[in-house]
Design a protein around this motif. Structure first.
Motif, short mmCIF file in Angstrom:
data_model
loop_
_atom_site.label_atom_id
_atom_site.label_comp_id
_atom_site.label_asym_id
_atom_site.label_seq_id
_atom_site.Cartn_x
_atom_site.Cartn_y
_atom_site.Cartn_z
N GLU A 1 44.45 -10.37 16.31
CA GLU A 1 44.61 -9.58 15.08
C GLU A 1 45.46 -8.33 15.36
O GLU A 1 46.44 -8.06 14.67
CB GLU A 1 43.25 -9.21 14.53
N TRP A 2 45.08 -7.58 16.40
CA TRP A 2 45.80 -6.33 16.69
C TRP A 2 47.27 -6.60 17.00
O TRP A 2 48.16 -5.90 16.53
CB TRP A 2 45.14 -5.60 17.85
N SER B 1 40.07 -10.37 18.08
CA SER B 1 40.55 -9.01 17.83
C SER B 1 41.90 -8.78 18.49
O SER B 1 42.76 -8.08 17.95
CB SER B 1 39.52 -7.98 18.31
N VAL C 1 41.93 -3.25 22.51
CA VAL C 1 41.10 -3.69 21.39
C VAL C 1 40.03 -4.69 21.83
O VAL C 1 38.95 -4.76 21.24
CB VAL C 1 41.99 -4.23 20.24
N SER D 1 36.16 -4.15 20.87
CA SER D 1 35.48 -5.11 19.99
C SER D 1 34.38 -5.89 20.69
O SER D 1 33.60 -6.56 20.02
CB SER D 1 36.50 -6.09 19.42
#
Lengths: 290, 247
Positions: free
Chosen positions: B33-34, B30, B163, B167
């Motif tokens: 990704e962020w 995550s 994040v 997550s």
């Protein structure tokens, strides 16, 4: 640590260049050098220093911001190194111009160049000596070794028996540096235990790695190739940087063409010494990968 | 400016519970990704869909086993490693360009990528391997504590956390102000004895870790009794044991 050729060449060449400049400066202060020799040897010193600095430039991953490295002199040794080297080389250029045009020299400029070039070598060494993460660098032997390596190299062309003294000091410091780096107490405080928040002697072992391939951290700071041949390379380095130069200077004192040969051999030895300086150094992040 | 500020107001950071972490790498994915979405500043990958992929990550999860000294059994645990936002951050003071800095208002350590020259010295100065040089953009990358989430006015309030915290499926990661003695993270640090990583490096990390609790001897011997100690069984089990042992 990763022995990047650009960094090794930077420390070897600019070290030699600034070493030569400092010896010229000292002789200029003591009126022991002709105006013509000041110009010739300052140009040689300038050449090697600049080649070294250009080499370090190639180590940067984002070269367009290199000029900003002059800004953080209050906390950063690398910034001090950048400022000091540019300042010192500007005075060298000014001195060369003055001496070339006037065919005489100002003694006081010599002592300024001597001190400023030594300070520049010191700032270079402190880039490494300041790092607590690399205990074998994090002591005053690192600046001592860098300064006397530079002075010994710089003196070979200009001094006869005095260069033997400087070479001898360099040789002793080099052996001492290797001896200290080998001692287990050098990593006395850090272990995989402390790296993970436990006590020092906690019995912990990695059973899987955190990623499927090598990464920047492993390439840069967990360099292990050197350990295998380290002792042999130390012998080669010491022989080329110290034993051969000492012997040749003793056999042919004051022979200028021999001293150029000696410089070449000495360079090879110092290159290997600096290669080991990086390749053998153990960074604390390697404990996460033990 | 690479001089370190006092940060007397807030010290934002993460509290990571190694007892709860199951090593799923959800925080790693995550985070990647962020921090690779939305604008031009990417965490790049090289050969991402080919042989020998290499990429930049702000967070890595290691796996270790440690010997329980009272049972001599190996116990495994997982260890997420990222920037600790140290009070005495050596990565900041070594920076020659002023790209590295620590925010006075909340203590977050950041890199201004417009000033970074990619010399890599800050990565050498960090004891924890928290910084990785991005091989495509040539600038240093590190955990931002999701500074673009925690102060966001567009995100719903419950999403204004890093994040990796949001997550984490087991709740092993908590975000808060370590300067506030009444914050949840400060309370947990007091109650369960939160620790610093490599305190000998004198970096004074803000992030704290809760170490895995050592399993009791009983937990191990009760497993062992099923396998090895059945001859001690009495009553009905003892009769079955004796009866079966005859054959």
């Amino acid at each position: 640590m990763h022995p990047a050729p650009s960094i090794i060449l930077f420390t070897v060449l600019s070290g030699f260049g600034f070493g030569l400049i400092s010896i010229v400066g000292l002789l200029q202060f003591l009126s022991q050098i002709s105006a013509g020799d000041i110009v010739i040897f300052s140009v040689i010193g300038l050449f090697f220093s600049i080649i070294g600095l250009i080499s370090s430039f190639f180590h940067l991953a984002n070269k367009k911001n290199a000029i900003k490295s002059m800004s953080q002199w209050q906390t950063s040794w690398l910034s001090r190194e950048a400022i000091s080297s540019i300042f010192c080389l500007s005075i060298v250029v000014g001195n060369i111009g003055w001496v070339f045009v006037q065919n005489r020299y100002i003694n006081e400029v010599g002592i300024i160049l001597f001190l400023l070039s030594l300070f520049t070598i010191f700032t270079t060494s402190m880039i490494y000596a300041q790092l607590k993460t690399v205990p074998s660098w994090n002591n005053m032997l690192t600046p001592a070794l860098f300064i006397f390596t530079a002075l010994a190299g710089g003196s070979i062309l200009l001094l006869d028996y005095a260069s033997l003294v400087l070479l001898l000091i360099f040789g002793v410091l080099q052996v001492l540096f290797w001896y200290i780096a080998d001692q287990s107490f050098i990593h006395k405080e850090t272990s995989v235990g402390t790296a993970l928040g436990f006590s020092k002697n906690e019995d912990i072992r990695a059973f899987d790695v955190a990623h499927t391939n090598r990464n920047y951290l492993l390439n840069e700071m967990v360099y292990k190739v050197a350990r295998k041949h380290a002792i042999k390379i130390r012998y080669i380095s010491f022989f080329a940087a110290f034993v051969l130069p000492m012997s040749l200077i003793l056999m042919f004192p004051g022979n200028f063409s021999i001293s150029i040969l000696v410089i070449g051999i000495h360079f090879v030895g110092i290159y290997f010494s600096r290669w080991l300086f990086f390749a053998e150094a153990k960074h604390s992040v390697s404990f996460y990968y033990n | 400016m690479t001089k370190l500020p006092k940060c007397e107001d807030k010290k934002l950071g993460l509290l990571i519970d190694l007892d709860t972490c199951v090593g799923c790498h959800g925080c790693v994915v995550s985070c990647k990704e962020w921090n690779s979405s939305g604008d031009e500043k990417q965490l790049s990958d090289i050969n991402s869909h080919q042989k020998d992929p290499v990429g930049t990550f702000l967070n890595r999860v290691h796996s270790y086993e440690r010997e329980n000294s009272s049972t001599n059994e190996a116990e495994t645990f997982y260890f997420p490693r990222s920037c600790l936002h140290c009070e005495d951050a050596p990565c900041v003071t070594v920076c020659p360009t002023g790209a590295s800095y620590k925010r006075e208002e909340d203590g977050i350590v950041l890199v201004n990528e417009d000033d970074c020259m990619g010399c890599g010295l800050c990565a050498w100065a960090c004891p924890y391997g928290a910084r990785e040089l991005d091989l495509v953009s040539g600038v240093m990358k590190k955990c931002t504590l999701c500074v673009d989430r925690i102060y966001s006015e567009e995100l719903p309030p419950e999403d204004r956390v890093p994040v990796c915290v949001k997550s984490c499926p087991t709740g092993a990661r908590a975000f808060g102000d370590f300067n506030d003695p009444n914050s949840d993270v400060s309370k947990k640090v007091r109650e369960r004895g939160g620790v610093d990583l490599m305190p000998e490096m004198q970096t004074k990390p803000v992030n704290k870790y809760l170490l895995p609790r050592i399993k009791s001897k009983d937990a191990v011997s009760s497993v062992g009794s099923v396998v090895e100690e059945e001859t001690d069984a009495t009553g009905l089990l003892g009769w079955v044991d004796r009866a079966l042992s005859k054959f």
